[in-house]
Design a protein around this motif. Structure first.
Motif, short mmCIF file in Angstrom:
data_model
loop_
_atom_site.label_atom_id
_atom_site.label_comp_id
_atom_site.label_asym_id
_atom_site.label_seq_id
_atom_site.Cartn_x
_atom_site.Cartn_y
_atom_site.Cartn_z
N GLU A 58 0.87 -1.17 0.00
CA GLU A 58 0.00 0.00 0.00
C GLU A 58 0.90 1.22 0.00
O GLU A 58 1.51 1.55 1.02
N GLY A 59 1.03 1.86 -1.15
CA GLY A 59 1.97 2.97 -1.22
C GLY A 59 1.94 3.70 -2.53
O GLY A 59 1.22 3.34 -3.47
N ASP A 60 2.75 4.73 -2.61
CA ASP A 60 2.82 5.64 -3.75
C ASP A 60 3.76 5.05 -4.81
O ASP A 60 4.91 4.69 -4.52
N LEU A 61 3.28 4.97 -6.03
CA LEU A 61 4.09 4.42 -7.12
C LEU A 61 5.35 5.26 -7.36
O LEU A 61 6.40 4.73 -7.72
N LEU A 62 5.24 6.56 -7.16
CA LEU A 62 6.39 7.44 -7.35
C LEU A 62 7.53 7.07 -6.41
O LEU A 62 8.70 7.05 -6.80
N GLY A 80 -0.17 -3.01 -15.47
CA GLY A 80 -0.81 -2.03 -14.61
C GLY A 80 -1.79 -1.16 -15.37
O GLY A 80 -1.85 -1.16 -16.60
N GLY A 81 -2.58 -0.44 -14.60
CA GLY A 81 -3.50 0.53 -15.17
C GLY A 81 -3.17 1.89 -14.60
O GLY A 81 -3.69 2.28 -13.56
N VAL A 82 -2.27 2.60 -15.26
CA VAL A 82 -1.88 3.92 -14.74
C VAL A 82 -3.07 4.87 -14.83
O VAL A 82 -3.96 4.69 -15.67
N GLN A 96 0.61 14.65 -20.51
CA GLN A 96 1.85 14.69 -19.74
C GLN A 96 1.94 15.91 -18.83
O GLN A 96 2.78 15.96 -17.93
N ASP A 97 1.06 16.90 -19.03
CA ASP A 97 1.06 18.08 -18.17
C ASP A 97 0.19 17.89 -16.93
O ASP A 97 0.12 18.78 -16.09
N ASP A 98 -0.45 16.74 -16.83
CA ASP A 98 -1.27 16.42 -15.67
C ASP A 98 -0.39 15.75 -14.63
O ASP A 98 0.31 14.78 -14.92
N GLU A 99 -0.42 16.25 -13.40
CA GLU A 99 0.44 15.69 -12.35
C GLU A 99 0.11 14.23 -12.03
O GLU A 99 0.90 13.53 -11.41
N ARG A 100 -1.06 13.77 -12.47
CA ARG A 100 -1.45 12.38 -12.22
C ARG A 100 -0.93 11.41 -13.27
O ARG A 100 -1.16 10.21 -13.18
N PRO A 104 5.43 8.01 -17.12
CA PRO A 104 6.89 8.11 -16.92
C PRO A 104 7.37 7.27 -15.74
O PRO A 104 8.47 6.69 -15.80
N THR A 105 6.57 7.20 -14.69
CA THR A 105 6.95 6.39 -13.52
C THR A 105 6.95 4.92 -13.88
O THR A 105 7.86 4.17 -13.48
#
Length: 332
Positions: A58-62, A80-82, A96-100, A104-105
């Motif tokens: 349970e955590g942040d992908l970044l 995965g389903g980003v 790509q301008d959306d922080e979500r 790239p990760t």
């Protein structure tokens, strides 16, 4: 060739794609998901059904992408389903301008783990011409890592799922494996909503259930999971609610139970129509009835509505598995 194929799952959600890939023959060494309810769903089903999934984070992908992933350097598949909001027509389509945007990760994780294959899914909006350069950038980066790529628009209804649910899937394979891959054929006709849900709708003795089944004679519109930021559970925007009403379902909210024996007959006006329960929505999404969802109605339904239907993931996963096995056999 290893006796079993292994995978890691990014942004696993309630496990729709993970379950489909499990049924296709992949053993999950790791699943990562940031939402607590969804993680509890994964943990619960892993335990209840002895799925053998090794680790659920349970955590942040970044943050995960920054860690040492050398333990997964022999993995067969990264899937995965980003998040889809950066490309969804329901949003601003900032890409790509959306922080979500986590493509790239995901690419960083792929570079660190060097799997044989990649499977990433998203919304149809990603195939629009405004994102041509973005998709090319992804293709080019994967090519620099040694992969060839293919994108496909797949509709869940072509794989026995009783709803309209087009999704874009990116498959990347190592160059020696790519020639053995082909997209799955549409092989299973979807039931109507009436056919798919009749036993659940009738389970509390509703006397008009058979009449309802005849009227719910098409597949469903796409289920919408929505966001934590937007109210309680319902079946989507105004247009979708109208489509549900044409199927004699009240799409304005979710129900707790099937209609009872004395529920209104099949009449016009959504207040006289049965509500979907979470279990009914899950069946429309292609989940087996034994798959459980953690949490009360609202978080449970959101998990269902945001999932990739397991039959779709299974069909694509089987093709990836067959390509990996075929390439290995022909290299020996």
């Amino acid at each position: 060739m290893k006796s079993e194929l292994t995978s890691i799952e990014l942004c696993a959600g309630a496990g729709g794609q993970a379950l489909g890939l499990h049924l296709a023959g992949f053993k999950h060494r790791l699943l990562i998901e940031i939402e607590n309810y969804a993680c509890n769903t994964l943990r619960m089903n892993n335990k209840l059904h002895a799925l053998g999934w090794e680790e659920i984070i349970e955590g942040d992908l970044l943050e995960f992408a920054k860690s040492d992933l050398s333990n997964y350097s022999n993995i067969d598949l990264v899937a995965g389903g980003v998040p889809c909001p950066p490309f969804s027509k329901a949003g601003k389509q900032l890409g790509q301008d959306d922080e979500r945007d986590l493509f790239p990760t995901a690419l960083k994780i792929i570079k660190k783990t060097s799997p044989k294959a990649i499977m990433l899914e998203n919304v149809p909006g990603l195939l629009e011409s405004k994102f041509d350069d973005y998709r090319k950038k992804i293709d080019d980066e994967l090519r620099s890592m040694g992969y060839l790529t293919t994108w496909q628009l797949i509709n869940a209804k072509d794989f026995g799922v009783p709803q309209l649910r087009p999704r874009v899937i990116l498959v990347g394979l190592r160059k020696n494996i790519f020639p053995y891959f082909s997209w799955p054929d549409s092989y299973l006709e979807a039931p109507t909503v009436g056919e798919a849900l009749y036993d659940l709708i009738a389970s509390d003795g509703w006397v008009h259930a058979e009449q309802w089944r005849e009227k719910a004679n098409r597949i469903a519109p796409t289920l919408v999971g929505g966001s934590k930021k937007h109210g309680g559970p319902d079946l989507g925007p105004t247009r979708a609610k109208k489509q549900w009403q044409e199927l004699h379902i009240n799409g304005h909210r979710l129900g707790d139970n099937p209609p009872d024996k004395f529920f209104a007959g099949v009449k016009e006006g959504f207040d006289n129509m049965p509500l979907l329960t979470v279990r009914m929505a899950a069946r429309i999404q292609g989940f087996p009835d034994w798959w459980e969802f953690y949490g009360r109605k609202t978080p449970a339904y959101r998990q269902v509505g945001n999932a990739l239907p397991p039959p779709v993931a299974k069909a694509v996963g089987e093709q990836i598995k067959n390509a990996i096995i075929s390439a290995s056999a022909n290299s020996e």
